[in-house]
Structures are given as C-alpha cells and as structure tokens.
Design a protein around this motif. Sequence first.
Motif, PDB file in Angstrom:
ATOM      1  N   LEU A  99     -26.745  23.220  74.262  1.00 53.63           N
ATOM      2  CA  LEU A  99     -27.726  24.156  73.702  1.00 53.63           C
ATOM      3  C   LEU A  99     -27.017  25.307  72.988  1.00 53.63           C
ATOM      4  CD1 LEU A  99     -30.683  25.013  73.419  1.00 53.63           C
ATOM      5  CD2 LEU A  99     -30.475  26.169  75.630  1.00 53.63           C
ATOM      6  N   GLN A 100     -25.950  25.821  73.573  1.00 53.19           N
ATOM      7  CA  GLN A 100     -25.199  26.903  72.930  1.00 53.19           C
ATOM      8  C   GLN A 100     -24.577  26.433  71.611  1.00 53.19           C
ATOM      9  OE1 GLN A 100     -22.436  27.960  76.022  1.00 53.19           O
ATOM     10  NE2 GLN A 100     -23.819  29.483  76.929  1.00 53.19           N
ATOM     11  N   ILE A 101     -23.992  25.229  71.628  1.00 51.49           N
ATOM     12  CA  ILE A 101     -23.369  24.697  70.404  1.00 51.49           C
ATOM     13  C   ILE A 101     -24.411  24.499  69.305  1.00 51.49           C
ATOM     14  CG2 ILE A 101     -22.168  22.703  69.435  1.00 51.49           C
ATOM     15  CD1 ILE A 101     -20.806  22.352  72.140  1.00 51.49           C
ATOM     16  N   THR A 102     -25.545  23.910  69.682  1.00 47.05           N
ATOM     17  CA  THR A 102     -26.598  23.663  68.685  1.00 47.05           C
ATOM     18  C   THR A 102     -27.156  24.972  68.157  1.00 47.05           C
ATOM     19  OG1 THR A 102     -27.152  21.601  69.824  1.00 47.05           O
ATOM     20  CG2 THR A 102     -28.783  22.499  68.299  1.00 47.05           C
ATOM     21  N   THR A 103     -27.361  25.951  69.035  1.00 49.59           N
ATOM     22  CA  THR A 103     -27.903  27.252  68.608  1.00 49.59           C
ATOM     23  C   THR A 103     -26.934  27.949  67.641  1.00 49.59           C
ATOM     24  OG1 THR A 103     -29.037  27.481  70.730  1.00 49.59           O
ATOM     25  CG2 THR A 103     -28.751  29.474  69.430  1.00 49.59           C
ATOM     26  N   ASP A 104     -25.642  27.907  67.962  1.00 49.73           N
ATOM     27  CA  ASP A 104     -24.659  28.524  67.051  1.00 49.73           C
ATOM     28  C   ASP A 104     -24.659  27.826  65.690  1.00 49.73           C
ATOM     29  OD1 ASP A 104     -23.948  30.255  69.040  1.00 49.73           O
ATOM     30  OD2 ASP A 104     -22.199  29.096  69.704  1.00 49.73           O
ATOM     31  N   ALA A 105     -24.770  26.499  65.688  1.00 46.92           N
ATOM     32  CA  ALA A 105     -24.773  25.763  64.416  1.00 46.92           C
ATOM     33  C   ALA A 105     -26.003  26.106  63.598  1.00 46.92           C
ATOM     34  CB  ALA A 105     -24.716  24.257  64.696  1.00 46.92           C
ATOM     35  N   ILE A 106     -27.155  26.206  64.246  1.00 47.94           N
ATOM     36  CA  ILE A 106     -28.389  26.562  63.523  1.00 47.94           C
ATOM     37  C   ILE A 106     -28.261  27.941  62.897  1.00 47.94           C
ATOM     38  CG2 ILE A 106     -30.836  27.089  63.836  1.00 47.94           C
ATOM     39  CD1 ILE A 106     -30.943  24.886  65.942  1.00 47.94           C
ATOM     40  N   ARG A 107     -27.690  28.883  63.627  1.00 49.93           N
ATOM     41  CA  ARG A 107     -27.530  30.235  63.090  1.00 49.93           C
ATOM     42  C   ARG A 107     -26.595  30.237  61.883  1.00 49.93           C
ATOM     43  NH1 ARG A 107     -26.681  33.321  68.906  1.00 49.93           N
ATOM     44  NH2 ARG A 107     -28.915  33.388  69.491  1.00 49.93           N
ATOM     45  N   GLN A 108     -25.518  29.462  61.952  1.00 55.08           N
ATOM     46  CA  GLN A 108     -24.567  29.424  60.840  1.00 55.08           C
ATOM     47  C   GLN A 108     -25.183  28.768  59.606  1.00 55.08           C
ATOM     48  OE1 GLN A 108     -20.562  28.082  61.891  1.00 55.08           O
ATOM     49  NE2 GLN A 108     -20.967  28.625  64.047  1.00 55.08           N
ATOM     50  N   VAL A 109     -25.884  27.655  59.808  1.00 57.51           N
ATOM     51  CA  VAL A 109     -26.522  26.993  58.670  1.00 57.51           C
ATOM     52  C   VAL A 109     -27.602  27.887  58.077  1.00 57.51           C
ATOM     53  CG1 VAL A 109     -27.943  25.028  57.974  1.00 57.51           C
ATOM     54  CG2 VAL A 109     -25.961  24.679  59.475  1.00 57.51           C
ATOM     55  N   ASN A 110     -28.351  28.545  58.919  1.00 62.85           N
ATOM     56  CA  ASN A 110     -29.403  29.444  58.446  1.00 62.85           C
ATOM     57  C   ASN A 110     -28.823  30.625  57.676  1.00 62.85           C
ATOM     58  OD1 ASN A 110     -32.212  30.233  58.338  1.00 62.85           O
ATOM     59  ND2 ASN A 110     -31.702  31.840  59.811  1.00 62.85           N
ATOM     60  N   ALA A 111     -27.595  31.013  58.033  1.00 64.86           N
ATOM     61  CA  ALA A 111     -26.931  32.111  57.321  1.00 64.86           C
ATOM     62  C   ALA A 111     -26.274  31.654  56.025  1.00 64.86           C
ATOM     63  CB  ALA A 111     -25.888  32.767  58.231  1.00 64.86           C
ATOM     64  N   GLY A 112     -26.315  30.345  55.729  1.00 62.89           N
ATOM     65  CA  GLY A 112     -25.775  29.840  54.480  1.00 62.89           C
ATOM     66  C   GLY A 112     -24.446  29.135  54.608  1.00 62.89           C
ATOM     67  N   ALA A 113     -23.923  29.045  55.822  1.00 64.02           N
ATOM     68  CA  ALA A 113     -22.650  28.347  56.004  1.00 64.02           C
ATOM     69  C   ALA A 113     -22.899  26.852  55.960  1.00 64.02           C
ATOM     70  CB  ALA A 113     -22.022  28.753  57.333  1.00 64.02           C
ATOM     71  N   ILE A 114     -22.286  26.174  55.023  1.00 64.27           N
ATOM     72  CA  ILE A 114     -22.513  24.737  54.839  1.00 64.27           C
ATOM     73  C   ILE A 114     -21.380  23.916  55.443  1.00 64.27           C
ATOM     74  CG2 ILE A 114     -22.918  22.919  53.167  1.00 64.27           C
ATOM     75  CD1 ILE A 114     -25.165  24.939  53.391  1.00 64.27           C
ATOM     76  N   GLU A 115     -20.149  24.313  55.152  1.00 63.73           N
ATOM     77  CA  GLU A 115     -18.999  23.532  55.604  1.00 63.73           C
ATOM     78  C   GLU A 115     -18.611  23.957  57.018  1.00 63.73           C
ATOM     79  OE1 GLU A 115     -15.877  23.874  52.794  1.00 63.73           O
ATOM     80  OE2 GLU A 115     -17.060  23.132  51.109  1.00 63.73           O
ATOM     81  N   ILE A 116     -19.386  23.523  57.942  1.00 60.07           N
ATOM     82  CA  ILE A 116     -19.123  23.827  59.354  1.00 60.07           C
ATOM     83  C   ILE A 116     -19.187  22.526  60.148  1.00 60.07           C
ATOM     84  CG2 ILE A 116     -20.071  26.161  59.201  1.00 60.07           C
ATOM     85  CD1 ILE A 116     -22.614  25.060  60.539  1.00 60.07           C
ATOM     86  N   ASP A 117     -18.614  22.575  61.316  1.00 61.31           N
ATOM     87  CA  ASP A 117     -18.701  21.427  62.223  1.00 61.31           C
ATOM     88  C   ASP A 117     -20.046  21.453  62.926  1.00 61.31           C
ATOM     89  OD1 ASP A 117     -16.158  20.577  61.585  1.00 61.31           O
ATOM     90  OD2 ASP A 117     -15.217  21.777  63.172  1.00 61.31           O
ATOM     91  N   LEU A 118     -20.830  20.420  62.661  1.00 68.46           N
ATOM     92  CA  LEU A 118     -22.149  20.332  63.294  1.00 68.46           C
ATOM     93  C   LEU A 118     -22.049  19.645  64.653  1.00 68.46           C
ATOM     94  CD1 LEU A 118     -24.375  19.380  60.242  1.00 68.46           C
ATOM     95  CD2 LEU A 118     -23.996  21.636  61.266  1.00 68.46           C
ATOM     96  N   PRO A 119     -23.008  19.900  65.508  1.00 67.50           N
ATOM     97  CA  PRO A 119     -22.984  19.254  66.833  1.00 67.50           C
ATOM     98  C   PRO A 119     -23.010  17.737  66.690  1.00 67.50           C
ATOM     99  CG  PRO A 119     -24.598  21.019  66.783  1.00 67.50           C
ATOM    100  CD  PRO A 119     -24.161  20.802  65.364  1.00 67.50           C
ATOM    101  N   PRO A 120     -22.337  17.025  67.563  1.00 68.83           N
ATOM    102  CA  PRO A 120     -22.338  15.563  67.486  1.00 68.83           C
ATOM    103  C   PRO A 120     -23.722  15.003  67.789  1.00 68.83           C
ATOM    104  CG  PRO A 120     -21.356  16.281  69.546  1.00 68.83           C
ATOM    105  CD  PRO A 120     -21.595  17.517  68.743  1.00 68.83           C
ATOM    106  N   ILE A 121     -23.966  13.797  67.254  1.00 67.92           N
ATOM    107  CA  ILE A 121     -25.229  13.126  67.536  1.00 67.92           C
ATOM    108  C   ILE A 121     -25.158  12.529  68.941  1.00 67.92           C
ATOM    109  CG2 ILE A 121     -26.778  11.271  66.855  1.00 67.92           C
ATOM    110  CD1 ILE A 121     -25.865  11.680  63.995  1.00 67.92           C
ATOM    111  N   ARG A 122     -26.055  13.007  69.817  1.00 71.53           N
ATOM    112  CA  ARG A 122     -26.066  12.587  71.207  1.00 71.53           C
ATOM    113  C   ARG A 122     -27.314  11.748  71.489  1.00 71.53           C
ATOM    114  NH1 ARG A 122     -23.782  16.386  74.928  1.00 71.53           N
ATOM    115  NH2 ARG A 122     -25.724  16.195  76.111  1.00 71.53           N
ATOM    116  N   PRO A 123     -27.279  10.952  72.519  1.00 70.75           N
ATOM    117  CA  PRO A 123     -28.447  10.130  72.856  1.00 70.75           C
ATOM    118  C   PRO A 123     -29.469  10.898  73.678  1.00 70.75           C
ATOM    119  CG  PRO A 123     -26.660   9.601  74.341  1.00 70.75           C
ATOM    120  CD  PRO A 123     -26.099  10.595  73.355  1.00 70.75           C
TER     121      PRO A 123
END
Length: 283
Positions: free
Chosen positions: A240-264
């Motif tokens: 949840l922390q990793i996904t939340t940080d990624a959402i904040r970065q993408v929302n701020a305009g950061a495109i070239e970031i490591d996104l959370p892995p696809i989990r089942p």
Amino acid sequence: MLYSAWDHPRTAPHTGGQDLTQAPSRMKSLFLSVRMRLLALCLGLVFVLGGASSSVLVLMSQGHDARDAEQDQFQRFETVLAVQQAQSLFRHRSGQLSSASAVGEETGRTQARIAQQAAKATLDAELAKLATFDPVSASRVLGANSRIARLSEQAMVAMLGGRKNEAAVALKDLQQRLDQIEDTLRAANAREQSALRELQLHEHLQVERALLVASVVIAVAIVIGLIATFLVVHSVIRPLQITTDAIRQVNAGAIEIDLPPIRPDEFGDMAVALRQFRDQAER
C-alpha cells in the motif's frame, strides 16, 4: 524511453504480446487477495483464542471435579467422626442403663432404656451412612455392638449377685468388643483422613499444573496471534505504501519512475490501472 517488461500495461517481450492487465485475474486463483488475507486473519485469531479459551475451560472443569472429590472425601471423614460420637453416646447410655438396673429403680431403668434406644437409633443411622463407602468397618461395629448392652447388664447383675467369675468373664468380653469397635473406628478415621490429605495435595498440584498449562496456552495463543497479525499487516501495508507513493509521483507529473509490480491481488489491479494512467499521460 526504456521500461521494464512489467512496466508496460499491454505488451512485453517475454509475454508474446499478451495483455498484462489480465495477469492478476489469472493468478488470483493461486494467491489470497487482501480481503481474503484479512478474513483469514480474523478467522485464525478467533480459532486461536477459541482454542485457548476451550483449554482453560477444560482445566477449570478438571479443577471443579477435583473439588467435588475432595468434598465427598471430607463428608466421609465427617461420617466416621459422627459414628465415633454416636458410639460414645451409646456406650454412655448403656452404662447408665446398667447402673439403673443395679439400683433396681424401675422408673430410672425405663428412662435409661429409652435414652439407650435413642442413642442406638442414632448410631444405626450413622452406621448406615458409613456402610455406603466402608461396609467392612460398619459391619464390624454393628456386630460388636449387638451384645454390648446385654454383656454390660450381665456383668452388673453378676457383680451384685456376688458371682465374681461370671462378672469377670462378661466384663472381659465386653471390653474386647469395645476395643474392637474403637480400633475399627480409629482405623477408618485414619484411612479417611489420609485419603483427604492425598486429595488436597493432588488438588493443589493439579491447580498449579492447570495454571502453568493455561499460562502456556495463553502465551502461545498471543504469540501466534501477533505473528499472524504482523505477517498479514506487513503484506498489506508495504504494498500500500509503495502504490501510494507511485500514485503521488505520477500525479505530480513524474513519468519515468519504477511502478509497483503487478501482483495477483488488489494491489496488482491498482498497478495495472496506474500503468494505464501513465501511458495515457505520456500520449
């Protein structure tokens, strides 16, 4: 712009162009979702706490049975004491009857006989209680008592009549029967008292053992609950922390970031949605 194989939401070199958005749905059958993990945690805690409570209740029930056994043994001990008291009273009333017979007063003899019969009835009632758990002792006392009154009266009459030899024989027989009764009741008292002490010691040890087992069971249940809670919460909080940080970065305009892995699980669905959002933002 370079992305890893898991960064692209649609295709990847090693997937042969397959749709990665379908990966979580295909793999959920092999893994627990977040909701199922939380549900399993709740059920596991209920099971662990229920098992610990059941163990404590079983130990308490065993302690209750031990107390019942001790109470029964204490009642046996009291019954033996009651027989001893009733026997002493009967012996006293028999002596009074013999004295009244020696004096020759009819009124006194009648009163003494009534008192002796009442004492005999009380003794018989207590012996009936004794026979429920110690029939051998009760039978011996009853058999020895069967001739005490008659022997006492015979000895008194013989002494008054000057027949010393006859009186001596009757008194000797009387004393033997009285000694037999006393020895029998003393032995019964010692047995019941010893059994009572053993039960009290056994109950004390059982209470200590029950407290120790209950403490261990409760401690193990707490440890298992804490470990299970930590594992489940960690499996939820970290993604949840990793996904939340990624959402904040993408929302701020950061495109070239490591996104959370696809989990089942649900976080995998969020990761796929986040990749789609990033791709749309790039276009």
